[in-house]
Design a protein around this motif. Structure first.
Motif, mmCIF file in Angstrom:
data_model
loop_
_atom_site.group_PDB
_atom_site.id
_atom_site.type_symbol
_atom_site.label_atom_id
_atom_site.label_comp_id
_atom_site.label_asym_id
_atom_site.label_seq_id
_atom_site.Cartn_x
_atom_site.Cartn_y
_atom_site.Cartn_z
ATOM 1 N N ALA A 1 -15.458 4.504 5.558
ATOM 2 C CA ALA A 1 -15.149 3.706 4.371
ATOM 3 C C ALA A 1 -15.963 4.225 3.196
ATOM 4 O O ALA A 1 -17.172 4.450 3.310
ATOM 5 C CB ALA A 1 -15.463 2.236 4.628
ATOM 6 N N ASP B 1 -9.956 5.247 2.893
ATOM 7 C CA ASP B 1 -11.276 4.962 2.326
ATOM 8 C C ASP B 1 -11.556 3.483 2.142
ATOM 9 O O ASP B 1 -12.716 3.075 2.029
ATOM 10 C CB ASP B 1 -11.426 5.676 0.977
ATOM 11 C CG ASP B 1 -11.426 7.192 1.105
ATOM 12 O OD1 ASP B 1 -11.536 7.688 2.234
ATOM 13 O OD2 ASP B 1 -11.308 7.873 0.063
ATOM 14 N N ASP B 2 -10.510 2.673 2.111
ATOM 15 C CA ASP B 2 -10.672 1.235 1.892
ATOM 16 C C ASP B 2 -10.828 0.468 3.197
ATOM 17 O O ASP B 2 -10.926 -0.762 3.185
ATOM 18 C CB ASP B 2 -9.468 0.687 1.135
ATOM 19 C CG ASP B 2 -8.171 0.851 1.923
ATOM 20 O OD1 ASP B 2 -7.872 2.003 2.316
ATOM 21 O OD2 ASP B 2 -7.458 -0.151 2.145
ATOM 22 N N HIS C 1 0.846 -1.178 0.000
ATOM 23 C CA HIS C 1 0.000 0.000 0.000
ATOM 24 C C HIS C 1 0.881 1.228 0.000
ATOM 25 O O HIS C 1 1.775 1.362 0.834
ATOM 26 C CB HIS C 1 -0.907 0.027 1.230
ATOM 27 C CG HIS C 1 -1.826 -1.141 1.319
ATOM 28 N ND1 HIS C 1 -3.003 -1.220 0.636
ATOM 29 C CD2 HIS C 1 -1.719 -2.311 1.992
ATOM 30 C CE1 HIS C 1 -3.603 -2.368 0.899
ATOM 31 N NE2 HIS C 1 -2.830 -3.051 1.716
ATOM 32 N N ARG D 1 -1.270 -3.119 6.596
ATOM 33 C CA ARG D 1 -2.190 -1.993 6.334
ATOM 34 C C ARG D 1 -2.321 -1.124 7.582
ATOM 35 O O ARG D 1 -2.418 0.116 7.484
ATOM 36 C CB ARG D 1 -3.578 -2.512 5.904
ATOM 37 C CG ARG D 1 -4.538 -1.390 5.496
ATOM 38 C CD ARG D 1 -4.082 -0.734 4.218
ATOM 39 N NE ARG D 1 -4.935 0.397 3.848
ATOM 40 C CZ ARG D 1 -4.679 1.664 4.158
ATOM 41 N NH1 ARG D 1 -3.596 1.963 4.869
ATOM 42 N NH2 ARG D 1 -5.498 2.618 3.759
ATOM 43 N N HIS E 1 -18.096 -3.565 6.661
ATOM 44 C CA HIS E 1 -17.610 -2.614 5.667
ATOM 45 C C HIS E 1 -18.773 -2.094 4.821
ATOM 46 O O HIS E 1 -18.904 -0.880 4.598
ATOM 47 C CB HIS E 1 -16.558 -3.286 4.773
ATOM 48 C CG HIS E 1 -15.750 -2.328 3.951
ATOM 49 N ND1 HIS E 1 -14.464 -1.970 4.274
ATOM 50 C CD2 HIS E 1 -16.053 -1.637 2.819
ATOM 51 C CE1 HIS E 1 -13.999 -1.106 3.386
ATOM 52 N NE2 HIS E 1 -14.954 -0.892 2.489
ATOM 53 N N PRO F 1 -12.941 -2.725 0.031
ATOM 54 C CA PRO F 1 -11.626 -3.017 0.624
ATOM 55 C C PRO F 1 -10.632 -3.497 -0.415
ATOM 56 O O PRO F 1 -10.994 -4.182 -1.372
ATOM 57 C CB PRO F 1 -11.936 -4.098 1.657
ATOM 58 C CG PRO F 1 -13.241 -4.687 1.245
ATOM 59 C CD PRO F 1 -14.002 -3.589 0.587
ATOM 60 N N ARG F 2 -9.371 -3.127 -0.188
ATOM 61 C CA ARG F 2 -8.290 -3.573 -1.077
ATOM 62 C C ARG F 2 -7.736 -4.919 -0.639
ATOM 63 O O ARG F 2 -6.949 -5.525 -1.360
ATOM 64 C CB ARG F 2 -7.169 -2.533 -1.100
ATOM 65 C CG ARG F 2 -7.513 -1.284 -1.889
ATOM 66 C CD ARG F 2 -6.326 -0.341 -1.953
ATOM 67 N NE ARG F 2 -6.209 0.471 -0.758
ATOM 68 C CZ ARG F 2 -5.191 1.291 -0.501
ATOM 69 N NH1 ARG F 2 -4.189 1.358 -1.343
ATOM 70 N NH2 ARG F 2 -5.161 2.006 0.601
ATOM 71 N N THR G 1 -14.811 3.180 -0.299
ATOM 72 C CA THR G 1 -14.557 2.278 -1.412
ATOM 73 C C THR G 1 -14.534 0.839 -0.894
ATOM 74 O O THR G 1 -14.458 0.604 0.311
ATOM 75 C CB THR G 1 -13.198 2.589 -2.068
ATOM 76 O OG1 THR G 1 -12.143 2.309 -1.136
ATOM 77 C CG2 THR G 1 -13.123 4.054 -2.493
#
Length: 310
Positions: A218, A262-263, A3, A275, A234, A222-223, A220
């Motif tokens: 949140a 945001d993720d 990230h 993360r 989420h 999740p990555r 977007t």
């Protein structure tokens, strides 16, 4: 998965109204507000790290006259006002991550609730006894520098714990008791829930200028691959929040830092350690950029601009 550092954060600064003045002993005094946001509390830790690095870089000394905390912010506020460094707090959070993957679960326990508590909390988890144990084991004390905000479950009005005459474990438990996840805390004739139900970043209690560390929602998908429960929360945070959480603050008086992750949702129980540590770095970079900006605009008394890193 790697990230990159986030630069997508909002800083609101009014140098004509936000100003750090020196106290007679040379310290710059300011209040600090640490908002709600669950696992995103790593951004708060990064903010504390960034302030420490800024002070080392400039030779300035910053003192928090009051630290207001909500939910995860209340945990960190309690530790800061009891003399913990950002590194000690990070070590505690990482230990919690290795055990439960979420700082709100530093302490949790299954409880048998009464019917009214169950209808409010819709849960069998209570934070009270474990937080009481944690406070006792760590020797934590309520103090004049600390302010913890919870909310009345019925009215969503603020219930504020400050001073030295209250049970710290109760305050910490109440401030983080998000309905649907944790049971409310009985307090006199009230049931108390997460302070974010009153306000996610409650600046209205601040007597002077404050640094407000706000944790965004949140926005977007999740990555990272999450477990089913984390993915459910989420989606809830994005589309159907458990409770309404007001966020507006007085940006004319305060240095408002809205961190972006945001993720990540506050209840990501399976977020990777990598993360989490990236959020620490982001929080650090965000506050240092904001303080450098404040220096250059003359909002920090005695700031040696020649010492600022490029």
């Amino acid at each position: 998965m790697t990230h990159s550092a986030s630069t997508d954060h909002a800083v609101t600064l009014h140098p004509d109204t936000f100003h750090l003045h020196r106290a007679p002993d040379g310290y710059l005094e300011v209040e600090l507000v640490l908002g709600a946001g669950g696992v995103k509390g790593y951004l708060h830790i990064g903010l504390l790290k960034g302030i420490a690095e800024f002070c080392a870089e400039t030779g300035l000394k910053i003192r928090f006259t009051k630290v207001t905390g909500v939910s995860v912010g209340a945990i960190i506020a309690t530790l800061v006002t009891n003399g913990w460094t950002w590194k000690q707090i990070l070590d505690l959070f990482i230990e919690s991550h290795d055990r439960a993957a979420n700082p709100l679960l530093i302490a949790n326990a299954v409880a048998l609730p009464d019917w009214q508590s169950f209808m409010i909390g819709r849960s069998m988890l209570s934070l009270e006894r474990p937080w009481d144990k944690f406070v006792q084991e760590k020797g934590l004390k309520p103090n004049a520098q600390l302010r913890i905000v919870a909310a009345d479950a019925t009215t969503h009005e603020a219930v504020v714990f400050e001073g030295e005459d209250y049970k710290l474990g109760t305050a910490m438990s109440a401030s983080g008791s998000l309905p649907g996840v944790f049971l409310p805390v009985k307090y006199g004739d009230k049931h108390l829930i997460d302070g974010a139900a009153f306000h996610r970043n409650p600046d209205s209690f601040c007597q002077g200028s404050a640094i407000i560390s706000a944790l965004g929602f949140a926005k977007t998908f999740p990555r990272e691959v999450l477990d089913g429960l984390s993915f459910y929360y989420h989606l809830r945070e994005m589309y159907a929040p458990v409770i309404e959480q007001p966020t507006k603050v007085d940006e004319t008086r305060h240095l408002h830092i809205l961190h972006a992750a945001d993720d990540v949702c506050g209840l990501s129980f399976s977020l990777s350690k990598q993360r989490c540590l990236q959020m620490v770095d982001d929080g650090c970079n965000n506050i240092k950029a904001a303080l450098h900006k404040a220096c250059r605009q003359g909002a920090i008394e005695g700031c040696p601009q020649e010492k600022l890193a490029a």
